[in-house]
Design an enzyme around this catalytic site. Structure first.
Site, mmCIF file in Angstrom:
data_model
loop_
_atom_site.group_PDB
_atom_site.id
_atom_site.type_symbol
_atom_site.label_atom_id
_atom_site.label_comp_id
_atom_site.label_asym_id
_atom_site.label_seq_id
_atom_site.Cartn_x
_atom_site.Cartn_y
_atom_site.Cartn_z
ATOM 1 N N HIS A 171 0.843 -1.202 0.000
ATOM 2 C CA HIS A 171 0.000 0.000 0.000
ATOM 3 C C HIS A 171 0.875 1.247 0.000
ATOM 4 C CE1 HIS A 171 -2.587 3.059 2.196
ATOM 5 N NE2 HIS A 171 -3.307 2.765 1.131
ATOM 6 N N SER A 172 0.481 2.229 -0.812
ATOM 7 C CA SER A 172 1.105 3.551 -0.775
ATOM 8 C C SER A 172 2.615 3.457 -1.018
ATOM 9 C CB SER A 172 0.786 4.217 0.571
ATOM 10 O OG SER A 172 1.227 5.545 0.612
ATOM 11 N N LEU A 173 3.405 4.034 -0.125
ATOM 12 C CA LEU A 173 4.858 3.994 -0.282
ATOM 13 C C LEU A 173 5.381 2.562 -0.242
ATOM 14 C CD1 LEU A 173 7.535 5.584 -0.473
ATOM 15 C CD2 LEU A 173 7.541 5.670 2.029
ATOM 16 N N SER A 205 4.205 0.088 -1.785
ATOM 17 C CA SER A 205 4.180 -0.466 -3.135
ATOM 18 C C SER A 205 5.412 -0.025 -3.922
ATOM 19 C CB SER A 205 2.912 -0.017 -3.856
ATOM 20 O OG SER A 205 2.904 1.389 -4.036
#
Length: 925
Positions: A670-672, A674
């Site tokens: 998720h988010s950073l 990824s």
């Protein structure tokens, strides 16, 4: 103590008829119901006290059997170790030596400062048949002075004045309570009107054990005078037992819970999670032996052991005790006064020299031994004697009848000591705890045994010996709705020493599970913001993962989902990768490289203004992870993700032998997280060597020790980072993906090499986008811009209706979820390409793009959109605020992940409605 003494205690002083074993039950106090597949970990809302005041929950019958077996085996090993050496266990020796040091005179030869229970009892006179050790005068009433004067002139008072006739003393030696053997015990009852000492002067005014009890300031049936909100009920020898076990390297870890994600550590009696850092699911564990009949919750540990000590001494399971109860009923109030047992014996008053000059090291002229003899220490000594009596009554090889652990939850939520209570053992299983106003009294004519207990009327507090599962189920019925039934079918479990199939036959918690053995492990990498969870625990990533695991269990048990799963799919287990919790970027701050005195050094704190501290704290804890990742800290952050993921996987393989051969691993980032996953998988070997798993966690690796089958990125800025680095998304060369074209996986025009940014060592990659998430970017264009522009947006079908309605088996994937061609509507003609377009179109590039897309995702596309928000009164900017964290609570997201993980591998296993579809344009468009 010599070995012969130990043998004498076992063979001579040991009860010829040991008490029956107890059906002990282990409880835990975590708000997480570990045996409920629908129970996520609730966020902390009202402070740490919320955890402490949570009512204890019993472990399942299957887990309780394993816990009790381990507990008894651990106890047996400790006792045998010291018994063979003719010495006491470490935790008892320490106390005995400490008591000896405090004594005002040396201990006589051949006698220990801590007398074992039962030794003095065998020396006592037992002339009276109705004898019982209550440690008090035969009439324990304290209502007024007039009843005392009445009793002083009675025959009861005269018979009570004899120390050994007409009554028994406490079931364990009162001399040991005071901490030393140099004690003179009076042969009279003492002053009946002795003034109750204040707490500050308790040390020099301890009452005589045979004196009448002191008047309490307040007394009621609710025991409010005995309540202590801050006190934690526990076995006082727990810490000593732990030290003794650790010195012998005798520790045990027992996996518990329906999914085996927690373990109980013995003898500490503490439950902790196995795979993630502890949160509220760290719990004190209680071994209950006596239980409140009205709720079947465990009695406070100290009270339970005092009850069991009296039980071992009085033998209520025998016919002799039943005869004594019948005799007491026939005699009347005086007889019932004889069978009343004092829960806590009166402490001993120690004689000391009244000349202050003879005492050194004391407080206020008192000897040091008395100044340290506080009520708490006296209580600990009593409890130690009680535990010794229980051990002697059962022996080494028999099951342990002692309670253990600690708890801060009592009968009604508050723990109590019942310091003035008396106990009547009604039979071999039930006992009544009575406060002074309910105890038998000849003066007041109170006969609780005859008038209440024998007639089945309620009086005092009824406690029972041993746990009753049927009673618990009636008092605490479980609520099983449709979601619970689905979760019970879809739940899976770690092996943790027991094969799920064999465990299924004897463990009701997984009896209905269709796929108990885990074949697919999902590791979830969080993004920014977890530094904030150190200050606000409800933001912790683990809470969201427990809720996500719960929803996955429900989906795996849903009929419309099960029809799309492959036959060899087992269970799916989801575990969080909390990489941020062990990182700190502020250590040392900035340094200019010089070691001189004039060198400049500063940290984030030095450059942060004092204004708006709350806002700046949130910005620092949430947003600064991004610039940190773009700085020289990037390798440190990537290494943290790799280390934590590898640690979890190694631990999982240890607890699930063979998983490395048959199991599959998937990543959700998720988010950073990824972006870091793309970084790591770009450098990941095409296939991982099995020997990497054998390396220890201390050895640094630049890759995962497992092969990644699928990568799900959600709320991901990975497309932006690919743009910054001018990189394309490429499949890995020579990666034999199921169903892949052998020529394509070897083609240099289609695939890339390890080390190229964006060339991922995965079988499938999915980019899930919430359209209102400002952080999420598409990545289809990083594969091929023209190919991405020709595709129709792929919308994840809604989980609120049957998947069949949304084009899973063909048809449209329009965001409305309806077929574009309704009944009676005219079909729009399709525009055919012109001859010029056919001549100028680069079919070779399109073909290469399609091959890359199929190697990166069996559906032929990577971007998938979630339905979110909408409505006539929607304000997009307000909807945007919760969009970035909406993935974990989206049922559409959960169902999509479950189906893609569980379907058949290869292009043929995909659902038609999720395959890539080209845009269609009308004539003249």
């Amino acid at each position: 103590m010599s070995r012969h003494t130990n043998q004498y205690i076992r063979e001579v002083l040991h009860h010829t008829e040991p008490p029956p074993p107890i059906n002990a039950r282990f409880f835990y106090t975590s708000p997480l119901a570990i045996d409920d597949p629908l129970s996520p970990l609730p966020p902390l809302l009202t402070g740490s006290s919320a955890v402490q005041r949570h009512a204890p929950r019993p472990f399942s019958t299957y887990d309780n059997t394993a816990l009790d077996k381990a507990w008894n085996e651990l106890r047996r090993n400790i006792l045998k170790y010291h018994d063979e050496r003719g010495e006491k266990p470490l935790y008892e020796r320490d106390d005995a030596e400490g008591a000896s040091d405090q004594a005002s005179t040396p201990v006589p030869q051949g006698r220990k400062a801590l007398d074992l229970p039962g030794i003095q009892e065998n020396r006592r006179s037992t002339k009276a048949k109705l004898a019982l050790g209550n440690g008090k005068d035969s009439d324990s009433d304290t209502e007024s002075e007039e009843p005392r004067r009445h009793l002083e002139g009675s025959s009861v008072a005269e018979s009570s004045s004899l120390p050994n006739e007409g009554r028994r003393e406490t079931p364990f030696s009162p001399g040991a309570v005071s901490g030393g053997p140099n004690i003179e015990i009076s042969n009279t009852t003492g002053t009946p009107f002795i003034r109750a000492p204040s707490r500050s002067r308790m040390s020099d005014t301890i009452s005589n054990p045979y004196a009448r009890p002191s008047m309490l300031d307040t007394d009621s049936y609710d025991w409010q005078d005995d309540t202590d909100d801050s006190r934690v009920s526990r076995d006082p020898s727990t810490d000593r037992r732990v030290r003794g076990a650790e010195s012998l390297s005798l520790l045990a870890k027992i996996p518990v819970g329906v999914s085996r994600l927690h373990e109980v550590i013995m003898p500490q009696l503490r439950m902790e999670p196995i795979y993630w850092p502890p949160l509220q699911d760290v719990s004190d564990v209680i071994r209950g032996t006596w239980f409140y009949k009205e709720s079947m919750l465990p009695v406070e540990v100290e009270i339970a052991n005092m009850l069991e000590a009296g039980y071992a001494a009085l033998k209520p399971w025998t016919e002799t005790w039943n005869d004594e109860l019948n005799s007491a009923v026939e005699v009347g109030a005086l007889g019932e006064m004889k069978i009343l047992h004092s829960l806590w014996p009166e402490p001993i008053k120690k004689k000391h020299d009244s000349r202050p000059g003879t005492a050194t090291g004391g407080i206020g002229g008192l000897p040091s031994s008395l100044s340290e003899n506080t009520p708490e220490k006296q209580r600990e000594r009593m409890l130690e004697e009680a535990e010794s009596l229980i051990d002697i009554s059962t022996g080494i090889d028999a099951p342990d009848n002692k309670a253990g652990g600690k708890a801060s939850y009592g009968r009604d939520g508050q723990t109590r000591m019942y310091s003035s209570a008396g106990v009547i053992y009604a039979n071999e299983r039930e006992a009544y705890i009575l406060n002074p106003k309910l105890q038998p009294s000849n003066y007041y004519g109170r006969r609780p045994l005859a008038n209440y207990i024998r007639k089945g009327h309620k009086i005092g507090i009824l406690v029972v010996r041993g746990f009753d599962q049927d009673t618990w189920d009636k008092l605490h019925p479980s609520k099983k709705g449709a979601a619970m039934q689905k979760a019970e079918i879809g739940v899976s479990t770690s092996q943790a020493g027991a094969q799920p199939k064999s465990r299924q036959r004897s463990d009701p918690t997984i009896a209905r599970a269709e796929r108990p053995k885990v074949t697919d492990l999902v590791l979830v990498i969080h993004g920014i913001g977890q530094k904030l969870s150190e200050r606000v625990e409800s933001y912790n990533f683990t809470y969201a993962m427990n809720a996500l695991r719960r929803e996955m269990n429900v989906e795996l048990g849903t009929a419309s989902v099960k029809s799309h799963l492959r036959k060899d799919l087992g269970g799916v287990m989801l575990l969080p990768v909390n990489w941020r919790s062990k990182l700190s970027f502020e250590d040392g701050g900035y340094r200019d490289g010089s070691e001189e005195a004039t060198s400049n050094q500063y940290t984030l704190k030095d450059i942060t203004p004092d204004t708006l501290p709350s806002v700046r704290g949130i910005v620092s804890d949430v947003m600064l992870d991004i610039p940190y990742y773009l700085s020289h800290h990037q390798p440190k952050m990537i290494a943290a993700v790799i280390h934590e993921a590898n640690r979890i996987y190694r631990l999982w393989c240890t607890n699930n032998p063979g998983f490395q051969q048959y199991g599959k691993v998937h990543l959700i980032a998720h988010s950073l997280g990824s972006v870091m996953a793309v970084d790591i998988l770009s450098s990941q070997p095409t296939y991982v060597e099995p020997s990497d798993l054998q390396l220890s966690d201390s050895q640094t690796l630049d890759h995962f020790v497992f092969d990644t089958k699928s990568l799900f990125i959600a709320g991901s800025p990975a497309g932006f980072f690919l743009l910054l680095k001018k990189a394309s998304l490429l499949p890995r060369r020579h990666r034999n993906k199921p169903g892949a074209d052998p020529i394509s996986i070897s083609s240099t025009n289609v695939t890339g090499e390890r080390g190229e940014y964006g060339c991922l060592a995965v079988d499938n990659i999915f980019n899930i986008i919430n359209p209102y998430d400002p952080v999420a970017y598409k990545v289809n264009a990083a594969l091929d811009a023209d190919y991405a522009a020709a595709l129709r947006p792929a919308w994840i079908p809604s989980a609120s209706t049957s998947w069949n309605l949304f084009g899973l088996f063909g048809g449209s994937s329009h965001p409305s979820g309806r077929q574009l061609t309704g009944g009676g509507a005219m079909h729009q003609p399709v525009r055919l390409p012109s001859s010029v377009e056919l001549e100028t179109h680069n079919f070779t590039r399109e073909e290469l793009a399609e091959k890359r897309a199929l190697l990166l995702n069996d559906n032929g596309q990577i971007d998938f959109f979630l339905r979110y928000g909408g409505g006539a009164f929607e304000i997009q900017y307000l909807t945007m605020l919760g969009a970035h964290s909406s993935y974990w609570i989206s049922k559409d997201f959960v169902r999509f992940v479950v189906v893609e993980i569980g379907r058949e591998e290869g292009r043929d296993g995909t659902l038609p409605g999720l395959r890539a579809q080209k845009k269609k344009a009308a004539i003249g468009g």
